[in-house]
Write a protein that holds these residues in place. Structure first.
Motif, PDB file in Angstrom:
ATOM      1  N   PRO A   1       0.813  -1.212   0.033  1.00 51.26           N
ATOM      2  CA  PRO A   1       0.012   0.102  -0.063  1.00 51.26           C
ATOM      3  C   PRO A   1       0.878   1.334   0.101  1.00 51.26           C
ATOM      4  O   PRO A   1       0.545   2.194  -0.542  1.00 51.26           O
ATOM      5  N   LYS A   2       1.810   1.357   0.810  1.00 48.64           N
ATOM      6  CA  LYS A   2       2.787   2.628   0.824  1.00 48.64           C
ATOM      7  C   LYS A   2       3.447   2.898  -0.397  1.00 48.64           C
ATOM      8  O   LYS A   2       3.408   3.958  -0.833  1.00 48.64           O
ATOM      9  N   SER A   3       3.891   1.758  -1.330  1.00 45.85           N
ATOM     10  CA  SER A   3       4.290   1.941  -2.413  1.00 45.85           C
ATOM     11  C   SER A   3       3.242   2.527  -3.606  1.00 45.85           C
ATOM     12  O   SER A   3       3.530   3.229  -4.477  1.00 45.85           O
ATOM     13  N   ILE A   4       2.072   1.813  -3.357  1.00 47.69           N
ATOM     14  CA  ILE A   4       0.957   2.200  -4.478  1.00 47.69           C
ATOM     15  C   ILE A   4       0.503   3.825  -4.251  1.00 47.69           C
ATOM     16  O   ILE A   4       0.615   4.532  -5.181  1.00 47.69           O
ATOM     17  N   ASN A   5       0.545   3.819  -2.845  1.00 48.28           N
ATOM     18  CA  ASN A   5       0.265   5.652  -2.740  1.00 48.28           C
ATOM     19  C   ASN A   5       1.258   6.570  -3.132  1.00 48.28           C
ATOM     20  O   ASN A   5       0.998   7.635  -3.437  1.00 48.28           O
ATOM     21  N   THR A   6       2.605   6.043  -2.953  1.00 50.77           N
ATOM     22  CA  THR A   6       3.487   6.822  -3.615  1.00 50.77           C
ATOM     23  C   THR A   6       3.414   7.054  -5.014  1.00 50.77           C
ATOM     24  O   THR A   6       3.319   8.214  -5.615  1.00 50.77           O
ATOM     25  N   ARG A   7       2.934   5.834  -5.666  1.00 49.41           N
ATOM     26  CA  ARG A   7       2.672   6.037  -7.220  1.00 49.41           C
ATOM     27  C   ARG A   7       1.545   6.997  -7.510  1.00 49.41           C
ATOM     28  O   ARG A   7       1.739   7.840  -8.316  1.00 49.41           O
ATOM     29  N   ILE A   8       0.544   6.801  -6.886  1.00 50.36           N
ATOM     30  CA  ILE A   8      -0.779   7.506  -7.100  1.00 50.36           C
ATOM     31  C   ILE A   8      -0.420   9.173  -6.811  1.00 50.36           C
ATOM     32  O   ILE A   8      -0.655   9.935  -7.503  1.00 50.36           O
ATOM     33  N   LYS A   9       0.385   9.308  -5.545  1.00 51.10           N
ATOM     34  CA  LYS A   9       0.758  10.655  -5.089  1.00 51.10           C
ATOM     35  C   LYS A   9       1.183  11.593  -6.121  1.00 51.10           C
ATOM     36  O   LYS A   9       1.005  12.773  -6.640  1.00 51.10           O
TER      37      LYS A   9
END
Length: 342
Positions: free
Chosen positions: A105-113
């Motif tokens: 989730p942390k990596s996904i949120n970084t990509r989305i951000k």
């Protein structure tokens, strides 16, 4: 373009199609951020995250046109990152065992951000009419407690590299520097010989390599300074200005060192996940809040006035007394001279 009775009919002007091109819009965003003086690592992150999104669009057969991007596409992108994206697929140097499917989730949120930031910027600049990711939500990240290493575990980690080998000794010096100076991995590995004052025992982190884009001076102990000097002598034949090098002379990169760090942790019998030691170092020894703020280089608007001058004798004295290395190896332990093999 439209096709009627075997003829190709041009509908849109070329300039109109161009302004809707995602590649064009990303380049507009990238050049704007580059002109603002963003760090090279930050710019590379923008490229990497955009490539992730392009990889998703290609798999879904979606043309890279801003008019094809909406919140539904964004949600599908999140699902793709979570359930389909293969980790490290673009890095041939990573072992197959870690190329698992699905990002955390942390990596996904970084990509989305990163994508949300780009679209928001383009909307504010009036380059696009609407922000397609305005209502896109982050993935819920329950997270896990980070288990910091004990002093004994950090000591065992320091003993894991075989100091008779050049590459292991180099990594041993990096580990000492990370614990001592509490640096980020990329900050440590980009150090040049001219960045270190071996007499004053401090290292200057150039603005282009720091996360905050502000230079700072970090004190180190005499022990760490001597280790770095010994490493420099070991690699004299390469003629490089960089301190931390592969055994063929190129500058060591963070991902390779992280892989090495895991190897040493396994060798030391450490079951915990070993991060690049910055958090572990913070927990060792006593030090003032101001000392930590200066050394770690954290951005804090309320304290900006206090950190205009990033280094002074009081900070250095505080560091010598309370360096994290003291809690790990003791103040009296000294480096030994060892004949090494490349």
């Amino acid at each position: 373009m439209d096709k009627r009775k075997g003829r190709t009919i041009k509908i849109e002007r070329t300039s109109t199609r161009l302004q809707h091109s995602l590649d064009y819009l990303f380049d507009y965003y990238y050049q704007a951020k580059k002109s603002e003086g963003r760090a090279e690592n930050t710019l590379n992150t923008y490229v990497q995250n955009y490539n992730y999104f392009c990889e998703f669009l290609e798999e879904r057969k979606i043309i890279r046109d801003i008019r094809n991007i909406n919140v539904e596409v964004g949600r599908d992108y999140i699902i793709w990152l979570r359930d389909e994206k293969r980790r490290f697929s673009d890095n041939c140097n990573v072992p197959e065992s870690v190329r698992t499917v699905g990002l955390l989730p942390k990596s996904i949120n970084t990509r989305i951000k990163n994508m949300k930031t780009m679209f928001k910027f383009l909307k504010e600049e009036e380059v696009i009419e609407a922000d397609p990711f305005t209502y896109l939500k982050n993935v819920q990240d329950i997270g896990k407690d980070i288990e910091v290493l004990t002093a004994k575990e950090m000591n065992d980690l320091l003993k894991a590299p075989n100091q008779r080998k050049y590459s292991d000794f180099r990594d041993f010096v990096v580990i000492n520097l990370l614990i001592d100076g509490m640096l980020r991995v990329d900050e440590a590995l980009t150090l040049r010989k001219t960045d270190v004052d071996f007499t004053a025992c401090c290292a200057t982190l150039r603005r282009e390599v720091t996360k905050t884009r502000k230079p700072r001076i970090v004190p180190i102990t005499k022990r760490t300074a001597k280790l770095m000097q010994e490493l420099i002598r070991e690699s004299t034949e390469f003629g490089s200005e960089n301190i931390f090098l592969y055994n063929y002379g190129e500058r060591l990169v963070p991902n390779h060192f992280r892989h090495q760090l895991k190897k040493y942790a396994d060798r030391a019998g450490i079951a915990k996940r070993v991060y690049p030691l910055r958090g572990d170092a913070v927990t060792r020894g006593r030090r003032s809040q101001r000392h930590l703020q200066v050394i770690l280089g954290h951005a804090d608007g309320r304290m900006t006035a206090h950190y205009t001058h990033l280094y002074d004798k009081n900070v250095k004295k505080n560091h010598d007394e309370f360096s994290p290395l003291n809690a790990v190896i003791g103040k009296l332990e000294k480096p030994c001279n060892t004949n090494r093999q490349s």
